[in-house]
Design an enzyme around this catalytic site. Structure first.
Site, PDB file in Angstrom:
ATOM      1  N   LYS A  54      14.249  47.739  53.150  1.00  0.00           N
ATOM      2  CA  LYS A  54      14.589  46.129  53.111  1.00  0.00           C
ATOM      3  C   LYS A  54      15.669  45.943  51.963  1.00  0.00           C
ATOM      4  CE  LYS A  54      10.277  44.990  55.021  1.00  0.00           C
ATOM      5  NZ  LYS A  54       8.711  44.622  54.857  1.00  0.00           N
ATOM      6  N   GLN A  98       4.997  42.252  50.305  1.00  0.00           N
ATOM      7  CA  GLN A  98       4.817  43.352  51.348  1.00  0.00           C
ATOM      8  C   GLN A  98       3.186  43.538  51.358  1.00  0.00           C
ATOM      9  OE1 GLN A  98       7.156  45.332  52.899  1.00  0.00           O
ATOM     10  NE2 GLN A  98       5.394  46.099  54.096  1.00  0.00           N
ATOM     11  N   ASP A 121       9.354  35.818  55.928  1.00  0.00           N
ATOM     12  CA  ASP A 121       8.503  36.695  57.036  1.00  0.00           C
ATOM     13  C   ASP A 121       7.749  35.843  58.025  1.00  0.00           C
ATOM     14  OD1 ASP A 121       8.287  39.565  56.880  1.00  0.00           O
ATOM     15  OD2 ASP A 121       6.868  39.411  55.142  1.00  0.00           O
TER      16      ASP A 121
END
Ligand code: NDP
Length: 290
Positions: A54, A98, A121
């Site tokens: 990422k 995460q 997200d």
């Protein structure tokens, strides 16, 4: 084989290039660079790999990546304080924590602490609610990538029978909302569904997000259907999807491979969401097609 293979790598590269072009113009116009903060707690090897890729994709798009690696025994209080700091930081347009988090941390609480307008997200309940009610917000990256792949196959999705297999908050549910918003007729299949095969067999569009290698066989697929395989399962034969690729490709109209299908789109959509966040925060118009 009859199916067209949907090239997720190529579509992801095209999306990333569009975003990079937009970022360059944004930097020139606004005098600042969009930024994505990624928080990793602990040293889960798979999560470490995801966080690294990422960060790389963020930099390749011309944006700034802020990486926060915290020890596995970090307290929830410390993590929440970091999230609050990132919420307040004007250089941060997107925040990603995460998952999975260590067991002593309440994941829902951490997600709810993220500013919904920086929640790239798309996991915050406010963004789930916006998606469900048709308001602009952030859509989780994997289903957003699946929708983009579907749009590459079908110029019109309205009226098609879509069957989503799986109902997780990160894939199945938002996927079902997205195809519903496109006016598909939507069925969601899950572990308590009676005769999953009968539902899938009717589908013009199948999205498989189950987490069981080869769960959907070719004999489940309606001839000519479009099959999007989200599954990533590690087996002795390597990475495989939730769809038995060989038998499904013989009958489908179009199908994503694993790897090289949905996976690359997920990170490209994260980059897209971060750029879109920066544009919204600065009142800049986003390119058509993003
Ligand atoms: P979850 O485990 O959270 O959800 C799996 C879903 O499948 C559940 O809704 C479950 O139903 C359903 N299910 C399980 N067994 C059956 C069955 N026998 N029949 C019908 N439905 C069943 O997984 P995720 O949604 O997080 O991920 C799904 C897959 O996608 C995994 O392989 C994951 O690795 C992959 N993935 C890939 C990504 C990418 O970038 N390509 C990103 C995210 C995930 P129930 O709710 O009833 O338990």
């Amino acid at each position: 084989m009859t199916a067209t293979i949907i090239d997720g790598r190529a579509q992801a590269a095209a999306l990333r290039a569009t975003v990079a072009g937009g970022v360059a113009a944004f930097v020139a116009a606004r005098g600042r660079t969009p930024g994505l903060a990624v928080v990793l707690v602990g040293e889960d090897p798979a999560s470490s790999v995801y966080v690294r890729s990422k960060g790389r994709a963020t930099r390749e798009a011309g944006m700034v990546g802020f990486e926060h690696r915290l020890a596995a025994d970090t307290t929830e209080t410390v993590l929440l304080a970091l999230v609050a700091q990132l919420n307040a930081d004007p250089a941060v347009d997107g925040i990603l924590v995460q998952l999975p988090l260590p067991a002593h941390i309440d994941t829902a609480r951490v997600i709810e602490a993220i500013d919904p307008d920086k929640d790239v997200d798309g996991f915050h309940p406010v963004n789930a609610g916006r998606l469900a009610t048709g308001l602009p917000g952030f859509v989780p990256c994997t289903p957003l990538g699946c929708l983009m792949l579907l749009r590459g196959v079908h110029s019109h999705l309205a009226g098609l029978e879509a069957v989503v297999v799986g109902r997780s908050n990160i894939v199945g549910k938002p996927m079902a909302q997205l195809v519903l918003a496109e006016s598909c007729t939507v069925t969601v299949v899950h572990s308590r569904t009676r005769d999953a095969r009968a539902h899938v067999r009717r589908a013009d569009i199948v999205v498989a997000a189950v987490g069981i290698a080869g769960f959907i066989g070719g004999d489940w697929i309606k001839p000519g259907a479009t099959v999007i395989d989200v599954g990533i399962n590690r087996t002795d034969e390597g990475l495989v999807g939730d769809v038995d690729f060989a038998s499904a490709a013989a009958i489908a109209g179009a199908i994503t491979p694993v790897p090289g299908g949905v996976g690359p789109m997920t990170i490209a959509c994260l980059i897209r969401n971060t750029y879109v966040s920066a544009c919204r925060r600065e009142g800049v118009a986003v390119e058509k097609g993003l």
